[in-house]
Scaffold this active site. Structure first.
Site, short mmCIF file in Angstrom:
data_model
loop_
_atom_site.label_atom_id
_atom_site.label_comp_id
_atom_site.label_asym_id
_atom_site.label_seq_id
_atom_site.Cartn_x
_atom_site.Cartn_y
_atom_site.Cartn_z
N LYS A 216 0.74 -1.39 -0.29
CA LYS A 216 0.20 -0.19 -0.31
C LYS A 216 0.92 0.90 0.53
O LYS A 216 0.67 2.36 -0.70
CB LYS A 216 -0.80 0.02 1.62
CG LYS A 216 -2.05 0.98 1.24
CD LYS A 216 -2.59 1.19 -0.18
CE LYS A 216 -3.39 3.15 0.66
NZ LYS A 216 -3.96 2.74 -0.42
N CYS B 246 -3.28 11.12 1.56
CA CYS B 246 -3.01 9.47 0.98
C CYS B 246 -1.14 9.45 0.68
O CYS B 246 -0.43 9.59 0.61
CB CYS B 246 -3.19 8.89 -0.26
SG CYS B 246 -5.11 8.68 0.76
N1 SAJ Z 1 -1.78 15.01 -9.04
C1 SAJ Z 1 -0.82 15.27 -9.79
N2 SAJ Z 1 0.11 15.21 -11.45
C2 SAJ Z 1 -0.77 14.04 -11.11
C3 SAJ Z 1 -2.03 12.90 -10.74
C4 SAJ Z 1 -1.76 13.81 -9.66
O1 SAJ Z 1 -0.06 16.76 -9.72
O2 SAJ Z 1 -0.60 13.16 -12.70
C5 SAJ Z 1 -1.68 15.12 -7.89
C6 SAJ Z 1 -3.11 15.42 -7.87
O3 SAJ Z 1 -3.87 16.38 -8.79
C7 SAJ Z 1 -3.41 15.50 -6.43
C8 SAJ Z 1 -2.43 14.43 -5.92
O4 SAJ Z 1 -1.75 14.21 -6.49
O5 SAJ Z 1 -3.34 16.56 -6.11
C9 SAJ Z 1 -3.08 13.33 -5.82
O6 SAJ Z 1 -3.90 12.69 -6.66
P1 SAJ Z 1 -3.75 11.38 -7.13
O7 SAJ Z 1 -5.64 11.33 -8.49
O8 SAJ Z 1 -2.93 10.76 -7.52
O9 SAJ Z 1 -4.57 10.14 -5.86
P2 SAJ Z 1 -5.66 10.25 -4.71
O10 SAJ Z 1 -4.56 10.57 -3.46
O11 SAJ Z 1 -6.76 11.16 -4.59
O12 SAJ Z 1 -5.47 8.49 -4.31
C10 SAJ Z 1 -4.48 8.19 -3.96
C11 SAJ Z 1 -4.59 6.88 -5.33
N3 SAJ Z 1 -3.32 6.18 -5.33
C12 SAJ Z 1 -2.83 5.46 -6.64
O13 SAJ Z 1 -2.99 6.13 -7.52
C13 SAJ Z 1 -0.97 4.93 -6.24
C14 SAJ Z 1 -5.86 5.79 -5.22
O14 SAJ Z 1 -5.42 4.40 -5.91
C15 SAJ Z 1 -5.44 5.71 -3.24
O15 SAJ Z 1 -6.42 4.98 -2.87
C16 SAJ Z 1 -5.82 6.54 -2.27
O16 SAJ Z 1 -4.52 7.17 -2.73
C17 SAJ Z 1 -5.48 6.45 -1.58
O17 SAJ Z 1 -6.43 6.07 -0.42
O18 SAJ Z 1 -4.35 5.77 -0.90
#
Ligand code: SAJ
Length: 433
Positions: free
Chosen positions: A215, A269
């Site tokens: 995780k 997360c």
């Molecule tokens: N972000 C970027 N660039 C990207 C992707 C995301 O700047 O290319 C930013 C987003 O804008 C945001 C942050 O990263 O601020 C996180 O967003 P996210 O969509 O990557 O992830 P979360 O926090 O919504 O959810 C994550 C997910 N983990 C992964 O994709 C590995 C989700 O599957 C998990 O279940 C969740 O964390 C968790 O609960 O741990």
């Protein structure tokens, strides 16, 4: 738990993961009790309502509550399966705080009986499930606990992290693959039988410590990759390049897939979990630690660049587009967009106009700044500077004709057709020497 009977389930913690999980298990026909320390949350759910926003969750909760399959309480009662989904924050030194997990364990330990399965879902540092097991063993010397007893244990204990994406939680809860880590292989098999009731994705069994690390690794992987994209964006600013163009071109390579730069990494997360690995192995994690630093620094880079643009045009009205931590959701916790905008509001006051269709009002820190909330149409009509901080669809679809004459700082790359001279040059004026 008889194999032909549906187990009764107690879900501890009714937050962003616990409530949807409880509802999905109830939909599969199990009787579920949701346990929460907040009476308000309990009352809301017992009315068939919800206290968090998530696509389709309201209808699902209303349905399972009215069918008598889901109820909530502040008091634990015996069940066949216990699912713990409580927060695991970190302290100011980035050390993980598992006190909520241990408190959940203390709550359920007195009602555990032979045949019960205890599953921890909270993101946890490696070794937490074994700590939970040890605590239960200490509190219930009458029970044979797995990994402690030499005999067939009375109960099973496993670690099964969720991996759902906010905004797609219900879909991903059922369709994503799951890692199911038993304290012993027997524990993993018992937990597997439970997840098979409502998960359509593949359920892969392993040991508890590997599942805990998996995780953390998933979110650290994403953090490191976003850091690479964010570092590229800062380098591109310095070199006068369009980072979006560079990434688009590089991603045409069959084995390159660079993520998107943004104003920083938000949510609870990805910006948190990597620290659990660093804390467990501080000497061995320079890359993961640096990635965290790069992503946090990106926020300050965006603030400096936005300030330079706003200062260079003292007459201009400024619209900051988005406060959420990512696109198309109404979650503003740990949001870089919110942090950047509030800093600009404090500095520039009533020149700052905030556009956030998912917020009914501005968050508390905007009080007395003079900044106001307006909608996207007003922003396009009245503001000369647009600072894009969240890639909400409602911003993405604004046609070029309505923004061609604006000064745009697009931190999310949603408008690749924006004339470059306006999009980049102005913002770079004061930053690049
Ligand atoms: N972000 C970027 N660039 C990207 C992707 C995301 O700047 O290319 C930013 C987003 O804008 C945001 C942050 O990263 O601020 C996180 O967003 P996210 O969509 O990557 O992830 P979360 O926090 O919504 O959810 C994550 C997910 N983990 C992964 O994709 C590995 C989700 O599957 C998990 O279940 C969740 O964390 C968790 O609960 O741990």
């Amino acid at each position: 738990m008889k194999s032909d009977n549906k187990p009764s389930v107690c879900v501890v913690g009714l937050g962003y993961i616990g409530l949807p999980t409880a509802a999905v298990i109830a939909r599969a026909g199990c009787k579920v009790l949701g346990l929460d320390v907040s009476q308000k949350v309990v009352d809301t759910i017992n009315r068939g309502e919800i206290h968090i926003e998530e696509v389709d969750l309201d209808g699902l909760v209303h349905g399972v509550v009215s069918r008598g399959l889901l109820s909530a309480s502040t008091e634990v009662t015996p069940a066949d399966v216990f699912v713990i989904a409580v927060p695991t924050p970190f302290d100011k030194n980035h050390a993980p705080d598992i006190s909520y997990v241990l408190a959940a364990g203390r709550t359920i330990a007195p009602v555990l009986k032979q045949g019960d399965v205890v599953i921890l879902e909270s993101t946890s540092p490696v070794g937490t499930t074994e700590q939970l097991r040890d605590m239960i063993a200490e509190m219930r010397p009458d029970l044979k606990v797995p990994g402690v007893t030499g005999e067939i244990p009375d109960i099973s204990i496993a670690y099964c992290p969720e991996r759902v994406l906010p905004g797609r939680i219900l879909e991903e809860l059922t369709n994503n693959d799951r890692s199911i880590g038993g304290v012993t292989p027997r524990c993993a098999r018992k937990a597997l039988a439970f997840y098979k009731r409502f998960v359509r994705g593949e359920c892969v069994t392993t040991d508890a410590r590997s599942a805990e690390m998996t995780k953390l690794v998933e979110n650290a992987y994403r953090d490191v990759n976003i850091a690479f994209a964010n570092e590229l964006s800062i380098v591109s600013d310095k070199m006068g390049l369009d980072v979006w163009e560079v990434i688009r071109l590089a991603n045409r390579h069959p084995r390159v897939n660079i993520l998107s730069p943004g104003p920083g990494v938000g949510g609870h997360c990805i910006a948190v979990d990597p620290w659990f690995i660093v804390h467990g192995a501080p000497e061995e994690t320079p890359l993961i630690r640096t990635a965290r630093g790069v992503n946090d620094h990106k926020m300050h880079h965006v603030i400096a660049k936005a300030e330079a643009l706003v200062e260079a045009h003292p007459e201009a009205k400024v619209a900051c587009l988005g406060l959420a931590f990512k696109a198309n959701i109404d979650d503003f916790r740990e949001s870089p967009a919110r942090f950047v905008t509030s800093r600009l509001a404090r500095k520039f006051g009533s020149r700052i106009h905030v556009v956030e269709p998912y917020a009914a009002e501005l968050p508390i820190e905007f009080t007395d700044t003079g900044a106001v909330q307006i909608d996207i149409d007003d922003a396009l009509e009245t503001c000369e500077i647009l600072i894009v901080l969240v890639d909400h669809d409602v911003f993405r679809v604004v046609p070029l004709a309505e923004r061609a004459d604006k000064l745009v700082y697009d931190t999310r790359g949603i408008w690749p057709d924006q004339p470059r001279v306006v999009r980049e040059e102005e913002a770079r004026l004061k930053l690049v020497g």
